[in-house]
Design a protein around this motif. Structure first.
Motif, PDB file in Angstrom:
ATOM      1  N   GLY A  43       0.822  -1.208   0.000  1.00 62.36           N
ATOM      2  CA  GLY A  43       0.000   0.000   0.000  1.00 62.36           C
ATOM      3  C   GLY A  43       0.850   1.248   0.000  1.00 62.36           C
ATOM      4  O   GLY A  43       0.567   2.201  -0.720  1.00 62.36           O
ATOM      5  N   VAL A  46       3.024   1.221  -3.616  1.00 63.19           N
ATOM      6  CA  VAL A  46       2.201   1.440  -4.803  1.00 63.19           C
ATOM      7  C   VAL A  46       1.359   2.681  -4.570  1.00 63.19           C
ATOM      8  O   VAL A  46       0.588   2.738  -3.625  1.00 63.19           O
ATOM      9  CB  VAL A  46       1.285   0.233  -5.054  1.00 63.19           C
ATOM     10  CG1 VAL A  46       0.321   0.536  -6.173  1.00 63.19           C
ATOM     11  CG2 VAL A  46       2.110  -0.988  -5.383  1.00 63.19           C
ATOM     12  N   GLY A  47       1.561   3.673  -5.411  1.00 60.64           N
ATOM     13  CA  GLY A  47       0.823   4.911  -5.163  1.00 60.64           C
ATOM     14  C   GLY A  47       0.474   5.621  -6.443  1.00 60.64           C
ATOM     15  O   GLY A  47       0.445   5.025  -7.524  1.00 60.64           O
ATOM     16  N   LEU A 428      -5.287   4.686  -3.409  1.00 60.73           N
ATOM     17  CA  LEU A 428      -3.852   4.617  -3.704  1.00 60.73           C
ATOM     18  C   LEU A 428      -3.114   5.640  -2.867  1.00 60.73           C
ATOM     19  O   LEU A 428      -2.081   5.365  -2.266  1.00 60.73           O
ATOM     20  CB  LEU A 428      -3.612   4.929  -5.183  1.00 60.73           C
ATOM     21  CG  LEU A 428      -3.784   3.818  -6.191  1.00 60.73           C
ATOM     22  CD1 LEU A 428      -3.574   4.372  -7.584  1.00 60.73           C
ATOM     23  CD2 LEU A 428      -2.788   2.710  -5.926  1.00 60.73           C
ATOM     24  N   SER A 431      -3.238   4.970   1.278  1.00 59.53           N
ATOM     25  CA  SER A 431      -2.348   3.940   1.832  1.00 59.53           C
ATOM     26  C   SER A 431      -0.907   4.428   1.798  1.00 59.53           C
ATOM     27  O   SER A 431      -0.110   4.122   2.687  1.00 59.53           O
ATOM     28  CB  SER A 431      -2.497   2.627   1.076  1.00 59.53           C
ATOM     29  OG  SER A 431      -2.381   2.852  -0.298  1.00 59.53           O
ATOM     30  N   THR A 432      -0.560   5.202   0.771  1.00 61.20           N
ATOM     31  CA  THR A 432       0.790   5.746   0.716  1.00 61.20           C
ATOM     32  C   THR A 432       0.993   6.804   1.795  1.00 61.20           C
ATOM     33  O   THR A 432       2.052   6.873   2.422  1.00 61.20           O
ATOM     34  CB  THR A 432       1.059   6.326  -0.671  1.00 61.20           C
ATOM     35  OG1 THR A 432       0.960   5.266  -1.622  1.00 61.20           O
ATOM     36  CG2 THR A 432       2.422   6.950  -0.768  1.00 61.20           C
TER      37      THR A 432
HETATM   38 NA    NA Z   1      -0.686   3.573  -1.891  1.00 62.27          NA
END
Ligand code: NA
Ligand SMILES: O=C(O)[C@@H]1CCCCN1
Length: 678
Positions: A43, A46-47, A428, A431-432
């Motif tokens: 998480g 991956v952004g 996205l 979570s980043t």
């Molecule tokens: Na993310």
């Protein structure tokens, strides 16, 4: 071992720690499960970058060849350094500041630099989340508000700025950002300010209980984007022109391998994508249990990240191919009409003239044939190639908020796809953001254990600060600051931080020693290849990269893309003096902690040594020396009567500084807090 966090938090993890590890290890919270941990790492890494930076870079820099180059750099610097960060965090069980301090107090600056970079990124990243929220809420209208140009008040004429550009462009610059013509000007964009507050509210809510709450949120926020990407992929493949888009995208252009700038961009993207140097990877892995297989994690997460970038690229180019195809179709219609008019009046290419319903591909064939005899361009007839439309590169915000939004209006049930898309961006991003905030909060809590008592308050405070500083990004000129931060704070300083991390482990701590530590955790010796990677290959590659970046910075004038309201188009402007100053200070502030802490610690230990020599006084607490030093040393010291007013041999003094011999005052404070909680 599926214990819940409630049981684990504040109690011993049951894992005895090898070697000399600070006392708070035993009370560190751990992840609820391995799945939660992997989801959190995925998480974080991956952004938004995977969706709007990678496809653009790939498209601009040679398609398939760029993919290969990126993969190569992922193997040379990405995976070894990701593994290094994971292993360091897991074995030392501290946030970034603690990890580097543990290796040598003089290196603690690396951790502070990581925190600074991480905060810079967090600041503007959350603004993008705010934009996504704005678009998400606007997606609930049918027709979508960016489908048509608005008309002038009390008239039927379209607003000129919109008519000259396009409805989505107008919506982005005028309705969403209400952008100024240049970076100067300090009016606020109040609606966006509201969305920024909402974004920080969401981040704070997900973080407030530490990894306990964000671990659970991860199930949704890390997995949802994949559901959406697959929906879009299937929908995209069913569209006309999708195959063209993907073909054009992946066609390799081998000449890019010669271009240093392409290498630089690929490498920077590797750093940004994996989040190397942010300290977040270290923070997350520091909550692991000691015997977790971090080598497997490193490869798994890097691989998932790479695959996601490819997946996102496929989706983006399938949809852009469809859009380009639509535009080409309209272009063909117009031109066929022009041709038929021509053939009436002149003896032009009338004999062959194409019918009304000709396909884009057939028209293209016809055009090429006829163009030999009659230069059609001179007659004002255009080629209408899908390729040409695709060549107009779209970067960053422009990709998500202008071009992709436009493509979605062409789909049936456009609001549905639109909501889905922005919900994906939101997840996205969130979570980043959790990872980013953890990369700031964990090291600070570890380093200043007094804060631990007020962990929640501290977390909230960080978010409030982030919001307040973030206000510069929701001015009307705010998006110019976003691109400035994106271009300068997340590139050069990252490289510098990671180079020092690499040196710290491979040369200061010692690659061999580190390999042994890892062996202790994994139960087997990792590939010997890693040792050489850390010591030479990755390090040299990064030095080359640093050099390339520095050279580029010196030879190119920094400029930015601004939106000109009157011309209704983007133009390149030079930064004013103060903005240049800001830009340079971004880089300097992010890298400065490294030399500053180094000098401070060197000076201090030099003074200490002098004092010790002059007065023969031992600065350290005697009790601990006796506690910690094993056998013979212990006895020598006691017997020689040096405890109390003797001095430590230099090597021991160094060890003591590293916290390997002594509990520091901070450790004691830490123990106190543990007692309070326990
Ligand atoms: Na993310
Ligand atoms: O690619 C991204 O969007 C994120 C940014 C932050 C670090 C990890 N990767």
């Amino acid at each position: 071992m599926e214990k819940s966090l409630n049981e684990l938090e504040g109690s011993a993890t049951g894992e005895s720690s090898l070697g000399l590890i600070p006392a708070e290890v035993t009370s560190r919270p751990t992840w609820g499960s391995k799945v939660q941990y992997i989801l959190a790492q995925v998480g974080f890494s991956v952004g938004l970058g995977n969706v709007w930076r990678f496809p653009y870079l790939c498209h601009q820099n040679g398609g398939g060849s760029f993919l290969l180059l990126y993969f190569l750099l992922l193997l040379i610097i990405g995976i070894p350094l990701f593994f290094l960060e994971l292993a360091a965090g897991q074995s030392i069980r501290q946030g970034s500041i603690g990890v580097w301090k543990h290796i040598s107090p003089r290196l603690a600056g690396i951790g502070f630099a990581s925190c600074v970079v991480c905060s810079f990124v967090a600041l503007y990243y959350n603004v993008i989340i705010g934009w996504s929220l704005f678009y998400m809420f606007n997606s609930f209208y049918y027709p979508l508000p960016w489908e048509n140009c608005p008309t002038l008040p009390n008239q039927t004429v379209e607003v000129p700025e919109c008519a000259k550009s396009s409805p989505t462009t107008y919506f982005w610059y005028r309705s969403a950002l209400n952008i100024t013509n240049s970076i100067e000007g300090s009016e606020m964009n109040w609606p966006m300010t509201g969305f920024l507050i909402l974004a920080w509210f969401l981040v704070c809510g997900g973080m407030i209980k530490g990894i306990k709450s964000s671990g659970k949120v991860m199930y949704f926020s890390s997995l949802f984007p994949y559901v959406v990407l697959f929906c879009f992929l299937i929908r995209g493949f069913l569209l006309d022109g999708a195959a063209d888009g993907i073909r054009i995208m992946f066609t390799p252009k081998l000449e890019i391998w010669k271009d240093v700038q392409v290498w630089r961009q690929a490498a920077t993207q590797v750093f940004f994508a994996l989040g190397l140097g942010f300290g977040s990877v270290i923070a997350y892995s520091s909550y692991n249990d000691r015997y977790n297989n971090c080598h497997f994690d490193a490869i798994l997460v890097s691989f998932i990240n790479f695959m996601t970038s490819i997946l996102a690229t496929l989706v983006v180019f399938a949809v852009l191919g469809f859009r380009a195809n639509r535009i080409a179709e309209i272009c063909v219609k117009e031109n066929v009409w022009k041709v038929s008019n021509l053939s009436l009046n002149t003896s032009g290419p009338g004999l062959l003239f194409p019918s009304e319903n000709i396909t884009v591909a057939d028209y293209s064939k016809w055009y090429e044939e006829v163009n030999h005899q009659f230069p059609l361009e001179n007659l004002g007839i255009s080629h209408c190639r899908v390729e040409d439309e695709m060549k107009k590169g779209v970067e960053g915000t422009g990709l998500a908020f202008i071009v992709f939004t436009e493509a979605m209006t062409l789909l049936p049930a456009s609001p549905f796809w639109s909501v889905l898309f922005f919900l994906m961006l939101l997840n996205l991003g969130l979570s980043t953001m959790f990872g980013n905030m953890q990369g700031i909060i964990t090291p600070l809590l570890d380093n200043f254990p007094k804060l631990l008592k007020r962990k929640t308050l501290f977390t909230v405070l960080c978010c409030v600060c982030g919001l307040l500083i973030g206000l510069i990004f929701v001015q009307r000129s705010g998006s110019y600051f976003v691109s400035m931060f994106d271009d300068y704070s997340a590139t050069l300083p990252l490289i510098i931080v990671v180079i020092f991390e690499n040196i710290a482990v491979a040369w200061v701590y010692g690659a061999d020693r580190f390999m042994e530590d890892i062996q202790g955790m994994l139960g087997y010796r990792p590939w010997i290849l890693y040792k050489y990677m850390w010591k030479y290959v990755s390090l040299l590659a990064m030095m080359g990269l640093l050099l390339a970046s520095l050279i580029r910075m010196c030879i190119t004038q920094p400029t930015y893309q601004s939106w000109n309201q009157e011309k209704a188009e983007e133009i390149n402007l030079q930064y004013p003096k103060w903005a240049l100053g800001l830009l340079i200070s971004l880089i300097v502030v992010a890298s400065l902690p490294i030399p500053v802490v180094f000098l401070k610690e060197t000076l201090q230990s030099w003074l200490k040594r002098r004092r010790t020599k002059m007065y023969g006084q031992c600065e350290y607490r005697q009790g601990n020396i006796v506690d910690e030093i094993t056998g013979p040393v212990d006895e020598t010291i006691i017997n020689s009567g040096h405890v109390g007013n003797g001095y430590l041999p230099v090597e021991m003094e160094d060890m003591a500084e590293r916290g390997q011999l002594l509990n520091t005052a901070e450790d004691e404070a830490e123990e106190d807090t543990n007692n309070v909680h326990g």
